[in-house]
Design a protein around this motif. Sequence first.
Motif, PDB file in Angstrom:
ATOM      1  N   THR A  74       1.045  -0.725   0.123  1.00 58.25           N
ATOM      2  CA  THR A  74       0.089   0.496   0.610  1.00 58.25           C
ATOM      3  C   THR A  74       1.149   1.624  -0.027  1.00 58.25           C
ATOM      4  N   GLU A  75       0.034   2.117  -0.601  1.00 56.42           N
ATOM      5  CA  GLU A  75       1.658   3.753  -1.027  1.00 56.42           C
ATOM      6  C   GLU A  75       0.633   4.267  -0.492  1.00 56.42           C
ATOM      7  N   VAL A  76       1.033   5.508   0.759  1.00 59.62           N
ATOM      8  CA  VAL A  76       0.145   6.353   0.935  1.00 59.62           C
ATOM      9  C   VAL A  76       0.041   7.352   0.241  1.00 59.62           C
ATOM     10  N   ASN A  77      -0.612   8.377  -0.484  1.00 58.90           N
ATOM     11  CA  ASN A  77      -0.604   9.452  -1.338  1.00 58.90           C
ATOM     12  C   ASN A  77      -1.786  10.177  -0.691  1.00 58.90           C
ATOM     13  N   ASP A  78      -0.780  11.637   0.177  1.00 60.58           N
ATOM     14  CA  ASP A  78      -1.770  12.915   0.716  1.00 60.58           C
ATOM     15  C   ASP A  78      -1.083  14.017  -0.325  1.00 60.58           C
ATOM     16  N   ILE A  79      -2.482  14.043  -1.590  1.00 61.36           N
ATOM     17  CA  ILE A  79      -2.375  14.932  -2.172  1.00 61.36           C
ATOM     18  C   ILE A  79      -3.503  15.876  -2.236  1.00 61.36           C
ATOM     19  N   THR A  80      -2.975  16.968  -2.430  1.00 61.50           N
ATOM     20  CA  THR A  80      -4.191  18.600  -2.033  1.00 61.50           C
ATOM     21  C   THR A  80      -5.119  17.906  -3.287  1.00 61.50           C
ATOM     22  N   HIS A  81      -6.460  19.243  -3.077  1.00 57.48           N
ATOM     23  CA  HIS A  81      -7.868  18.679  -3.726  1.00 57.48           C
ATOM     24  C   HIS A  81      -7.314  19.290  -4.807  1.00 57.48           C
ATOM     25  N   TRP A  82      -6.765  19.802  -5.778  1.00 55.97           N
ATOM     26  CA  TRP A  82      -6.638  20.263  -6.966  1.00 55.97           C
ATOM     27  C   TRP A  82      -5.596  19.159  -7.451  1.00 55.97           C
ATOM     28  N   GLU A  83      -4.739  18.743  -6.747  1.00 52.45           N
ATOM     29  CA  GLU A  83      -3.867  17.460  -7.410  1.00 52.45           C
ATOM     30  C   GLU A  83      -5.035  16.590  -7.723  1.00 52.45           C
ATOM     31  N   PHE A  84      -5.872  16.157  -7.212  1.00 49.60           N
ATOM     32  CA  PHE A  84      -6.915  15.122  -6.700  1.00 49.60           C
ATOM     33  C   PHE A  84      -7.618  15.019  -8.198  1.00 49.60           C
ATOM     34  N   ASN A  85      -8.421  16.819  -8.158  1.00 49.22           N
ATOM     35  CA  ASN A  85      -9.281  17.178  -9.947  1.00 49.22           C
ATOM     36  C   ASN A  85      -8.582  16.907 -11.020  1.00 49.22           C
ATOM     37  N   ARG A  86      -7.395  17.171 -10.758  1.00 49.17           N
ATOM     38  CA  ARG A  86      -6.264  16.824 -12.069  1.00 49.17           C
ATOM     39  C   ARG A  86      -6.426  15.426 -12.319  1.00 49.17           C
ATOM     40  N   ARG A  87      -5.795  14.053 -11.596  1.00 53.63           N
ATOM     41  CA  ARG A  87      -6.291  13.236 -11.838  1.00 53.63           C
ATOM     42  C   ARG A  87      -7.122  12.622 -12.505  1.00 53.63           C
ATOM     43  N   VAL A  88      -8.678  13.434 -11.585  1.00 51.02           N
ATOM     44  CA  VAL A  88     -10.006  13.271 -12.080  1.00 51.02           C
ATOM     45  C   VAL A  88      -9.766  13.174 -13.916  1.00 51.02           C
ATOM     46  N   ASP A  89      -9.480  14.180 -14.348  1.00 48.20           N
ATOM     47  CA  ASP A  89      -9.954  15.301 -14.959  1.00 48.20           C
ATOM     48  C   ASP A  89      -8.684  14.418 -16.043  1.00 48.20           C
ATOM     49  N   ARG A  90      -7.393  13.619 -16.140  1.00 49.59           N
ATOM     50  CA  ARG A  90      -7.041  13.058 -17.043  1.00 49.59           C
ATOM     51  C   ARG A  90      -7.391  11.403 -16.947  1.00 49.59           C
ATOM     52  N   GLY A  91      -8.443  10.919 -15.909  1.00 47.30           N
ATOM     53  CA  GLY A  91      -9.049   9.612 -15.902  1.00 47.30           C
ATOM     54  C   GLY A  91      -8.529   8.486 -15.250  1.00 47.30           C
ATOM     55  N   MET A  92      -7.469   9.089 -14.371  1.00 44.71           N
ATOM     56  CA  MET A  92      -6.569   8.335 -13.400  1.00 44.71           C
ATOM     57  C   MET A  92      -7.784   7.816 -12.609  1.00 44.71           C
ATOM     58  N   TYR A  93      -8.994   8.910 -11.842  1.00 46.11           N
ATOM     59  CA  TYR A  93      -9.601   8.336 -10.861  1.00 46.11           C
ATOM     60  C   TYR A  93     -11.325   8.988 -11.573  1.00 46.11           C
ATOM     61  N   LEU A  94     -11.800   8.163 -10.595  1.00 47.51           N
ATOM     62  CA  LEU A  94     -13.617   8.071 -11.348  1.00 47.51           C
ATOM     63  C   LEU A  94     -13.962   9.735 -10.484  1.00 47.51           C
ATOM     64  N   ASP A  95     -14.671  10.119 -11.097  1.00 49.27           N
ATOM     65  CA  ASP A  95     -15.577  11.390 -10.837  1.00 49.27           C
ATOM     66  C   ASP A  95     -16.485  11.382  -9.781  1.00 49.27           C
ATOM     67  N   ILE A  96     -16.003  11.521  -8.451  1.00 47.11           N
ATOM     68  CA  ILE A  96     -16.473  10.821  -7.275  1.00 47.11           C
ATOM     69  C   ILE A  96     -17.344  12.423  -6.397  1.00 47.11           C
ATOM     70  N   ASP A  97     -18.217  12.236  -5.950  1.00 46.04           N
ATOM     71  CA  ASP A  97     -18.889  13.468  -5.726  1.00 46.04           C
ATOM     72  C   ASP A  97     -17.679  13.880  -4.113  1.00 46.04           C
ATOM     73  N   THR A  98     -16.971  14.990  -4.119  1.00 44.42           N
ATOM     74  CA  THR A  98     -15.599  15.414  -3.163  1.00 44.42           C
ATOM     75  C   THR A  98     -16.326  16.766  -2.795  1.00 44.42           C
ATOM     76  N   THR A  99     -15.726  17.054  -1.759  1.00 42.46           N
ATOM     77  CA  THR A  99     -15.319  18.502  -1.324  1.00 42.46           C
ATOM     78  C   THR A  99     -13.862  17.917   0.158  1.00 42.46           C
ATOM     79  N   PRO A 100     -13.002  19.661  -0.291  1.00 45.25           N
ATOM     80  CA  PRO A 100     -12.186  19.264  -0.252  1.00 45.25           C
ATOM     81  C   PRO A 100     -11.733  19.279   1.610  1.00 45.25           C
ATOM     82  N   ALA A 101     -11.122  18.819   1.856  1.00 44.82           N
ATOM     83  CA  ALA A 101     -10.727  18.105   2.655  1.00 44.82           C
ATOM     84  C   ALA A 101     -11.052  18.920   3.768  1.00 44.82           C
TER      85      ALA A 101
END
Length: 867
Positions: free
Chosen positions: A239-266
């Motif tokens: 298991t690799e722990v990825n602590d990423i910002t909300h901006w980086e999370f959305n960038r990965r969603v735009d690239r198709g790496m992550y699913l587009d789920i309902d999230t709010t900034p932590a």
Amino acid sequence: MATEFPQPQMDPMAGPEDQEGATVDLLDEIGTEVEETPDGGAIIKIKNDVKGPVEGDDFYGNMADWYDKSDLDKLANRYLELIEKDHDAREERDKQYEEGLRRTGLGNDAPGGAQFNGANKVVHPVMAEACVDFESRAIKELFPADGPVRTNIIGDQTEEKTKIADRKRDYMNWQLTEQIEEFRDEMEQMLTQLPLGGSQYMKMWYDEQKKRPCAEFIPIDNIYLPYAAVNFYTAQRVTEVNDITHWEFNRRVDRGMYLDIDTTPAVEEPQETRAKKANDKIEGRTFDDNVDGTRRVFHTYCHLELEADKDSDGESAPYIMMIDEDTSEVVGLYRNWEEDDETMAKLDHIVEYKFIPWRGAYAIGFPHLIGGLAAALTGTLRALLDTAHINNSATMLKLKGAKISGQSAQIDITQVTDIEGAPGVDDVRKIAMPMPFNPPSPVLMELLGWLTNAAKGVVTTSEEKIADINNNAPVGTTQALIEQGAAVFSAIHARLHNSQARLLKVLSRINKWYLDEQVKGEVVEDLEVKREDFTRTTDVIPVSDPHIFSETQRMAQTQAVLALDQQYPGVMDRQAVVQRALKQLKVPNIKELMPNIPEPEELNAAEENVAMSLGRSAFAYVHQNHLAHLQTHLDYAKNPVYGSNPIIAPSFQPRAIEHLKQHLVLWYSNQMRNYVQGALGRPISDYDVPAITSQIDKLFALSSQHVNQDSQTVFEKVIPVLQQMAQQAAQYQPEPQLESGDQALLKAAMAETERKKARDEADISLKAAQDRATNIIKTSDQQIKVALNTIDNLTDERIEAQKQNLEQNRMSNQNTQSAAQNQLDQDRFKHEQIQTALSALQAAQSKPGEKDGSKRPSNTTASKPKN
């Protein structure tokens, strides 16, 4: 008159004839497949169908897009529990890593020491020094200035393989030094932390937005392994722990790496590890508010049995599952093997770097090896400094009743203060005295030195001894010191070398998949690198040497090679040895220092004559008409205007003789081959078949007789001309022309011979001088002995004569004394007689006066006679 060649039975002026059915060697192309046909032919299939995520989007795509949501939730809940257990299982490991970071003293919170106000907080630098020293040594070997990649061709080294490996090396070096701009920084961070954590990790992936590979250092506290894991690469899950910002999370969603789920900034930042907190103190960072919305996503590399996946048919297969911690949802699910791979072998994305392996999946580092010594060193150093501080502090005892004028008892430097003593106290030392603290202990000083040596014995090498090696040191001594110097860190660097090789394989796979999509710089535009080149991953390896990890060791090795070359001249290529030494000395533009030897070039006979006249060599080739070339060269050599001209001959004739020799032996080879092929009726292509090798050898033996007859007939008039040329060449060049390196070697050898000659002459002179000195000493000894004997004889005679003289003198003295005694006796006798006479005279004079009765005074006094 020109030399004429008679024609032999077979046409010797014809080159090798093209024969039907001749075998053709095909290049061992990368990506080719040869299929033999029943009629003896072959079908060559060129495979250019390299598939990757660009072509196989369905296979390499995100399975979470179509996988059942409820099944994904079950997987997420199950693996979140497993991840929590994996995290708890390594809690003690995080404490060890944290303690190692604190022991460096960089965060001003190293444990230990006294706790009173003003106690010293200094930290012994052994831990930080060891980490910096290790990183400095390792980065020079793993990442030199020219790039971290070199070629390594296994098997037959064909020209095509060499070209492919060379352009792969050049392209990957450009990638790691320029394209992936963060690679060196991430690598150096990993190397500084490796001795503290024991194990650290590097990850590489392809960024579609940047259109290039990316690299990232992953600290050990962000990698979770199961308690039962014994190896990182064979663990059931990683298991690799990825602590990423909300901006980086959305960038990965735009690239198709992550699913587009309902999230709010932590709002709350993910829980930090102990090592992360200790490192924040070192960097001087404090968390204020999670303004960037940092969230945690787990990337779990695991084996799953997914019945819905038709590519795995429900069997256990490697996958990458990505789970968002806040929402407990699976945002990514990917197959982790290559398409068309029937074995479904797991692909590496993260590479482990180990310091010292131990029992288990995690390696150990300096906190385990010298953690106790580092704590003892810090405690001892603090105790010494605290003792010195206390001993020099203004602490004293004051006599009760004594008063100090003023409002404060603090006395500044150069200040004079009155002290009121008690009645009868006349000495200030009776009022106050310094506190009798103990001075710094010499035992602690000795202990500090011993602990320092013990700690450095673990983390240092014997490079100091290797650095003292000179060119005159025996090769065995040099090698022994190299082995001694490598005893501590050679195994560590060998593991780093292997890990670096794994990382290069990951980069090769990325290039194989995405090379056409990458943005290339101007430097590599001319490289004809292709995706198919990266199908093979064994032809490029790290430039580091797993056996040597420092420039000092490499220089000692180079000195050993130079010593062997001097000891055994002619065995090694001197130019290659010098080039290696210059390269090791980091001398720029080595090619400018080496002699420029032109590449062989095929020329016609006239051009060859011109080239040899101008001092360049000429080369003969198998397919040339050798007799025609011989005719042309010999005519030129006999021409008094050209070849025999004293201006041209010194340069032409030595090279012409070598060139004529090449034509002679090639003519011989062609004649032998023509006779044998004429007897066989086909080319000689199966000599290596044991069944017919003997028959072909017999044909060569028979052909040799014919070739001997042909040679006598063809070269009857040539041999005298060649002999004459050889004699003239010997006159022009009494000594062979040597290359610059050989000249230096000859001069060195001559100098050595002269030195030995001078030493031998000096030894002979010294021996002669010693012999002369010995003879002189022997002669002197004999003369001394004779002189001593003579002196002894003379001394005895003189002693005897002296005795006789003494005896004579004694007798003379005795006679003299006797004569003097006799004279004295005679004088005494005479004196007695005179006395007697005087007495009688006096008596006679006194008697007549008495008869007259007259008393007359005597006016005269009789004086005594003088003796």
